[in-house]
Design an enzyme around this catalytic site. Sequence first.
Site, short mmCIF file in Angstrom:
data_model
loop_
_atom_site.label_atom_id
_atom_site.label_comp_id
_atom_site.label_asym_id
_atom_site.label_seq_id
_atom_site.Cartn_x
_atom_site.Cartn_y
_atom_site.Cartn_z
N ASN A 1 -5.97 -5.03 8.07
CA ASN A 1 -5.82 -5.43 6.68
C ASN A 1 -6.96 -6.37 6.34
OD1 ASN A 1 -3.52 -7.62 4.88
ND2 ASN A 1 -4.93 -6.13 4.09
N GLY B 1 0.83 -1.20 0.00
CA GLY B 1 0.00 0.00 0.00
C GLY B 1 0.86 1.24 0.00
#
Length: 451
Positions: free
Chosen positions: A102, A28
Site C-alpha cells: 500500500n 480498494g
Amino acid sequence: MCGIIGICSDKDISKDLYYGLYSLQHRGQESCGISVWNGEKIDYHRGMGLVSDVLKKEELDKLKGNIGIGHVRYSTVGGSHISNCQPLVGACRGKKLSIAHNGNLINNLYLRQTLEEEGFIFQTSIDSEVILYILARYYKGDIIESIKITMDYIKGAYSLVVLSEEGLVAVRDPHGFRPLVLGRRGDEYIVSSESGSIDILGGEVIRDIEPGEIVLIKDGNLKSYNYRNNYKEMKKICIFEHIYFARNDAVIDSVNVYDFRVKSGEIIAREDDVDADIVVPVPDSGIPGALGYFRKSKIPFEEGLVKNRYVGRTFIKPDQNEREIGVKLKLNPLTSVVKGKSIVLIDDSIVRGTTSKRIIDSLKKAGAKEVHLRITSPPVKYSCFFGIDTPRRSQLIASKKSIEDIKEEIGADSLKFLSLEGLFEAADFKNIFCMACFDGKYPMKPMDKEE
Ligand code: AMP
C-alpha cells in the site's frame, strides 16, 4: 490507495484473510487477492472485483496455509488490469516470496528502467513489482537483511506485508505515510492497514508498526528491527487517511479517526455564522463532520441525501464521464426533508469539484432554498505522490480557482473550508502528519511524478 493484511497462525487462515479483507474493502474495490504459505509453497488466488466476488468458498478451500497475506486494490500507479492484482508472488534462488503493498514509490520509474536495463522483464505496470524484484534479488537467506537493502533503494510511501519461508514480515516506510497496525489473537498475530480488521477478527490491537520498523513473525514469536535508525521523529502520516480514507472505526497512530472527523465539524461550525434550517451530511464521508457541526451550531441534523450502498466509491471510476454518472447513481435527495429548506451541507473534501457540484444541483432540483457547503478539510491544492489518488494539479479545482470561484462553479450559496490551523487542532496538534496536498510542503521531493 489499497488495503493490506497479514496473519501468522498455526492453523489455516484463508478464511480469516477473507474476512479481514472484507473489512478493508473501502480501501480498494478494483481487485483483490490472498496468498498463503503452507510450509512448502505459496498458493494464491487473485482477481478483478470485490472480495466477495473474487474469493469464493471453493477458492478459499483450496488455499491451505497458516501464514498469509491479502490485498485490496485501488489503482494509483498502473491501470486497472488483472496483471496488476496483488499479492504478487515470485521465486528467486528457490526462495519463494509474496508481497502486498500500500502506497506509492516516488522513484518507481527510475528503478524500473534500471532493472529493465539489467534484463528484468516486468509482468505488471505497478511499482510494487519493483519492490518484489529488488527484494528477490538480494534475498539470499536473510529476509531482514534483504528488506533493509530494498529499503535503501525504494523511496516514497510503502506499507508492506511480505510472505516468506522465514515468516510473515510487516514493513512501514521511514515516514510512515500509510498506516499499518499490529494486533494479536491468542498466539496469532495480525497486521492490517486498519485497526478495524483486527477488532472484527476478534483480535486485540497492540500498536502501530512504527515508521522505519520491520517486524518478523513466526511460530507465535515477533521480532522487531529498525531500518537504519530511529525514525520516530520523521513521522509523516497521511492526513487524508483521517479525513477520508480510513473507516470511522480506525485509530491511526493514536489519533481516533471518528473523533477527528467530529471535531473537524465542530471547529468549522465554531467559526460559522450561517443561518440555516438543517445540517445535512454527504453520506457516508460527511456524517461525523455533520454531527460535529450540529453539536456546535445546534442546527438540526437531518438525513437529506439517501445513499445507494451498493455503488462503490465514485473516485475509482477511471474517467470523468463515468465518475459523473457514479455520483448521480449514488446519492438521491430526500425531497420531503430538503424542500424549501436552507441547508448546511457537509462533506469531507473537494478534489475535482464534481461530487459537490452534482449534489448541490440535485438538492436544488429537489427544492432546497439554499445550500451552504462546508468542507471539513482545507482546499486540496497540490498533487499527492504518496498513494492518494489526487490527480495532476490542473485537475484539482482549488489549485487554480479561488474559494469564491469554486463556490460559483459548484453552485453553492456559500462555501467554507476548514483552515489548516483547524485541521491541526482536529489532529490534537500532533506534528506527525503529511499535509502536502494542502500546504505543498512535501516531506520528500517527488522524483518521477508529473505535477
Ligand atoms: P471530487 O468530486 O473530485 O471533488 O471528490 C470529492 C469527493 O470524493 C468527496 O465527497 C470525498 O468524500 C471523496 N474523495 C476525496 N478524496 C478522495 C480520494 N482520494 N479518493 C476517493 N474519493 C475521494
